[in-house]
Scaffold this active site. Structure first.
Site, PDB file in Angstrom:
ATOM      1  N   LYS A 287       7.142 -13.002 -12.181  1.00 32.31           N
ATOM      2  CA  LYS A 287       5.782 -12.522 -12.448  1.00 32.31           C
ATOM      3  C   LYS A 287       5.032 -13.479 -13.387  1.00 32.31           C
ATOM      4  O   LYS A 287       3.811 -13.540 -13.372  1.00 32.31           O
ATOM      5  CB  LYS A 287       5.839 -11.116 -13.056  1.00 32.31           C
ATOM      6  CG  LYS A 287       6.160 -10.022 -12.032  1.00 32.31           C
ATOM      7  CD  LYS A 287       4.932  -9.688 -11.195  1.00 32.31           C
ATOM      8  CE  LYS A 287       5.160  -8.461 -10.320  1.00 32.31           C
ATOM      9  NZ  LYS A 287       3.957  -8.091  -9.552  1.00 32.31           N
TER      10      LYS A 287
ATOM     11  N   GLU B 236       6.148  -6.643 -18.668  1.00 35.24           N
ATOM     12  CA  GLU B 236       7.472  -7.271 -18.768  1.00 35.24           C
ATOM     13  C   GLU B 236       7.348  -8.751 -19.157  1.00 35.24           C
ATOM     14  O   GLU B 236       8.314  -9.352 -19.631  1.00 35.24           O
ATOM     15  CB  GLU B 236       8.234  -7.139 -17.451  1.00 35.24           C
ATOM     16  CG  GLU B 236       8.760  -5.737 -17.169  1.00 35.24           C
ATOM     17  CD  GLU B 236       9.848  -5.280 -18.139  1.00 35.24           C
ATOM     18  OE1 GLU B 236      10.804  -6.033 -18.363  1.00 35.24           O
ATOM     19  OE2 GLU B 236       9.728  -4.156 -18.674  1.00 35.24           O
TER      20      GLU B 236
ATOM     21  N   TYR C 232      12.800 -10.846 -12.761  1.00 31.49           N
ATOM     22  CA  TYR C 232      11.532 -10.212 -12.378  1.00 31.49           C
ATOM     23  C   TYR C 232      10.389 -10.751 -13.234  1.00 31.49           C
ATOM     24  O   TYR C 232       9.353 -11.182 -12.723  1.00 31.49           O
ATOM     25  CB  TYR C 232      11.657  -8.688 -12.546  1.00 31.49           C
ATOM     26  CG  TYR C 232      10.339  -7.945 -12.478  1.00 31.49           C
ATOM     27  CD1 TYR C 232       9.712  -7.710 -11.256  1.00 31.49           C
ATOM     28  CD2 TYR C 232       9.711  -7.476 -13.636  1.00 31.49           C
ATOM     29  CE1 TYR C 232       8.494  -7.034 -11.186  1.00 31.49           C
ATOM     30  CE2 TYR C 232       8.505  -6.803 -13.575  1.00 31.49           C
ATOM     31  CZ  TYR C 232       7.901  -6.587 -12.353  1.00 31.49           C
ATOM     32  OH  TYR C 232       6.702  -5.916 -12.302  1.00 31.49           O
TER      33      TYR C 232
ATOM     34  N   ILE D  74       0.825  -1.219   0.000  1.00 26.51           N
ATOM     35  CA  ILE D  74       0.000   0.000   0.000  1.00 26.51           C
ATOM     36  C   ILE D  74       0.857   1.266   0.000  1.00 26.51           C
ATOM     37  O   ILE D  74       0.382   2.350  -0.379  1.00 26.51           O
ATOM     38  CB  ILE D  74      -0.965  -0.007   1.218  1.00 26.51           C
ATOM     39  CG1 ILE D  74      -2.041   1.074   1.062  1.00 26.51           C
ATOM     40  CG2 ILE D  74      -0.208   0.141   2.532  1.00 26.51           C
ATOM     41  CD1 ILE D  74      -3.164   0.985   2.073  1.00 26.51           C
TER      42      ILE D  74
ATOM     43  N   SER E 275       9.889  -4.801  -7.506  1.00 26.74           N
ATOM     44  CA  SER E 275       9.362  -4.437  -8.819  1.00 26.74           C
ATOM     45  C   SER E 275      10.406  -3.847  -9.762  1.00 26.74           C
ATOM     46  O   SER E 275      10.060  -3.386 -10.849  1.00 26.74           O
ATOM     47  CB  SER E 275       8.204  -3.442  -8.651  1.00 26.74           C
ATOM     48  OG  SER E 275       8.692  -2.247  -8.083  1.00 26.74           O
TER      49      SER E 275
ATOM     50  N   THR F 225       2.219  -7.777 -15.393  1.00 25.57           N
ATOM     51  CA  THR F 225       3.078  -6.750 -15.987  1.00 25.57           C
ATOM     52  C   THR F 225       3.385  -6.979 -17.463  1.00 25.57           C
ATOM     53  O   THR F 225       3.481  -8.134 -17.912  1.00 25.57           O
ATOM     54  CB  THR F 225       4.422  -6.681 -15.222  1.00 25.57           C
ATOM     55  OG1 THR F 225       5.364  -5.929 -15.984  1.00 25.57           O
ATOM     56  CG2 THR F 225       5.012  -8.061 -14.993  1.00 25.57           C
TER      57      THR F 225
HETATM   58  P1  GDP Z   1      11.053  -1.308 -16.655  1.00 23.11           P
HETATM   59  O1  GDP Z   1      10.404  -1.196 -18.003  1.00 23.11           O
HETATM   60  O2  GDP Z   1      10.161  -1.907 -15.629  1.00 23.11           O
HETATM   61  O3  GDP Z   1      12.376  -1.965 -16.694  1.00 23.11           O
HETATM   62  O4  GDP Z   1      11.212   0.230 -16.165  1.00 23.11           O
HETATM   63  P2  GDP Z   1      12.511   1.156 -15.989  1.00 23.11           P
HETATM   64  O5  GDP Z   1      11.994   2.551 -15.825  1.00 23.11           O
HETATM   65  O6  GDP Z   1      13.384   0.647 -14.895  1.00 23.11           O
HETATM   66  O7  GDP Z   1      13.311   1.014 -17.363  1.00 23.11           O
HETATM   67  C1  GDP Z   1      12.738   1.326 -18.603  1.00 23.11           C
HETATM   68  C2  GDP Z   1      13.806   1.237 -19.700  1.00 23.11           C
HETATM   69  O8  GDP Z   1      14.699   2.339 -19.543  1.00 23.11           O
HETATM   70  C3  GDP Z   1      14.658  -0.028 -19.666  1.00 23.11           C
HETATM   71  O9  GDP Z   1      14.834  -0.541 -20.965  1.00 23.11           O
HETATM   72  C4  GDP Z   1      15.993   0.458 -19.121  1.00 23.11           C
HETATM   73  O10 GDP Z   1      17.117  -0.292 -19.570  1.00 23.11           O
HETATM   74  C5  GDP Z   1      16.024   1.861 -19.688  1.00 23.11           C
HETATM   75  N1  GDP Z   1      16.961   2.745 -18.960  1.00 23.11           N
HETATM   76  C6  GDP Z   1      17.935   3.516 -19.514  1.00 23.11           C
HETATM   77  N2  GDP Z   1      18.620   4.148 -18.556  1.00 23.11           N
HETATM   78  C7  GDP Z   1      18.089   3.779 -17.358  1.00 23.11           C
HETATM   79  C8  GDP Z   1      18.404   4.106 -16.009  1.00 23.11           C
HETATM   80  O11 GDP Z   1      19.329   4.869 -15.715  1.00 23.11           O
HETATM   81  N3  GDP Z   1      17.622   3.554 -15.046  1.00 23.11           N
HETATM   82  C9  GDP Z   1      16.581   2.705 -15.343  1.00 23.11           C
HETATM   83  N4  GDP Z   1      15.831   2.213 -14.346  1.00 23.11           N
HETATM   84  N5  GDP Z   1      16.289   2.347 -16.621  1.00 23.11           N
HETATM   85  C10 GDP Z   1      17.033   2.883 -17.620  1.00 23.11           C
END
Ligand code: GDP
Length: 337
Positions: A148, A122, A144, A15, A77, A120
């Site tokens: 899921k 994903e 992950y 939550i 997550s 998800t």
């Molecule tokens: P996800 O779709 O659940 O993996 O959400 P995220 O926001 O963590 O990542 C989305 C996409 O952005 C993925 O393909 C990551 O590889 C890319 N990405 C590029 N740079 C970054 C970074 O600095 N942090 C994260 N979290 N993702 C990144």
């Protein structure tokens, strides 16, 4: 609705997360009695729901009938983190879901409860078709997503085996000012706010070409609730039907603070340069790369639209603006945030 003889009770695991906090607000507004489960941690982790405590909900009713809704939002997550904490992720995201389903069953609540599983996009991973809908084959690309995937199937199995009202909401990425700071959207808007206020010069990212179907979490929690109000349990894709790259998210965020970004170079040497000043504002660091990544996601939420009239209200640009504005206010209040 909470009328004299019909009290609705919701339990939300996780939550205090982004979605849990929006969902709690949404259900309280609908008159639900809301209970939440959070993970005990050594750090403060209830800031997203603190404002709800101050406003306790009191139900006055006559004859009481309880209708339990359980929203299983608790999870590890973060996709990148799941590569380092793969076993923990499986425990929480896969077996954790099974444990809740089993608790419902062994408590004899299978016929009195409705269960929502935070599934998800994903699951689609290295996508087999575009856009992705409820019939698209899964092809997970991370611990992950594999965890899921188990949760998705065990929900379906308990629905078939025990006639439980259990739904998988296959939600594509959903963001907001409450998004965790290590997800790419929030990371970008926080850093852009800092750069705008002169608190930082440059932000460092991983894969810039990834494309995601990004919606607003507030719209998506409504879809969770709608799924549980249908006559029959089913699985639904929730998405905007638009996809944008990380680069586009960066460009639009900088536009909110009056800066135009142009891209130069390639691969790890690619940089985002501020057009007016020539300053490098975005760099790539391979430490943010994932062993396997999902390059492209685009959802088709036609089924949700046709079955219960859901469609997203917040546009991509509105989402970006809200997040950047919110982070500017945050950084003004607390430059160390
Ligand atoms: P996800 O779709 O659940 O993996 O959400 P995220 O926001 O963590 O990542 C989305 C996409 O952005 C993925 O393909 C990551 O590889 C890319 N990405 C590029 N740079 C970054 C970074 O600095 N942090 C994260 N979290 N993702 C990144």
């Amino acid at each position: 609705m909470a009328s004299g003889d019909n009290k609705k009770v919701a339990l939300i695991t996780g939550i205090n997360g982004q979605d849990g906090s929006y969902l709690a607000e949404f259900l309280l507004n609908k008159g639900y009695e809301v209970h939440g489960i959070i993970r005990r941690a050594s750090t403060f982790n209830t800031h997203r729901i603190d404002h709800l405590h101050a406003d306790p909900y009191a139900h006055k009713g006559g004859k009481l009938h309880l209708h339990y809704e359980i929203y299983n939002l608790a999870a590890q997550s973060h996709v990148k983190v799941s590569f380092d904490l793969s076993e923990y992720t499986a425990e929480v995201d896969a077996v954790g879901t099974l444990r809740i389903l089993d608790a419902i069953r062994t408590c004899g609540l299978a016929n009195y409860s409705k269960f929502y599983q935070a599934s998800t996009s994903e699951l689609y991973g290295d996508v087999k078709e575009t856009p992705q809908n409820e019939n698209t084959p899964f092809n997970p690309q991370s611990p992950y997503a594999c965890a899921k995937l188990y949760a998705y199937w065990i929900v379906k199995n308990y629905r078939d085996a025990y006639n439980m009202f259990a739904c998988n909401g296959i939600l594509f990425n959903h963001e907001s000012p409450r998004r965790g700071e290590t997800f790419v959207t929030r990371k970008i808007t926080r850093e852009v706010a800092k750069i705008h206020l002169g608190l930082n010069e440059c932000l460092t990212l991983g894969k810039l070409d990834s494309k995601r179907d990004w919606g607003h979490a507030k719209d998506y929690v409504e879809a969770m609730w709608l799924m549980l109000q249908q006559e029959k349990p089913d699985d639904f894709v929730i998405s905007t039907g638009e996809t944008h790259s990380v680069k586009e998210f960066v460009q639009e965020s900088f536009k909110c603070v009056g800066k135009e970004i142009v891209w130069k170079g390639e691969g790890v040497n690619e940089v985002g340069v501020e057009k007016d000043t020539g300053m490098v504002r975005v760099k790539v660091d391979p430490k943010y790369f994932r062993p396997t990544d999902v390059g492209f996601l685009l959802g088709d939420a036609t089924k949700a639209k046709e079955k219960f009239g859901w469609s997203p209200k917040v546009t991509f640009l509105e989402l970006v603006r809200e997040m950047v504005q919110s982070d500017i206010e945050l950084m003004k209040r607390n430059p160390l945030a």
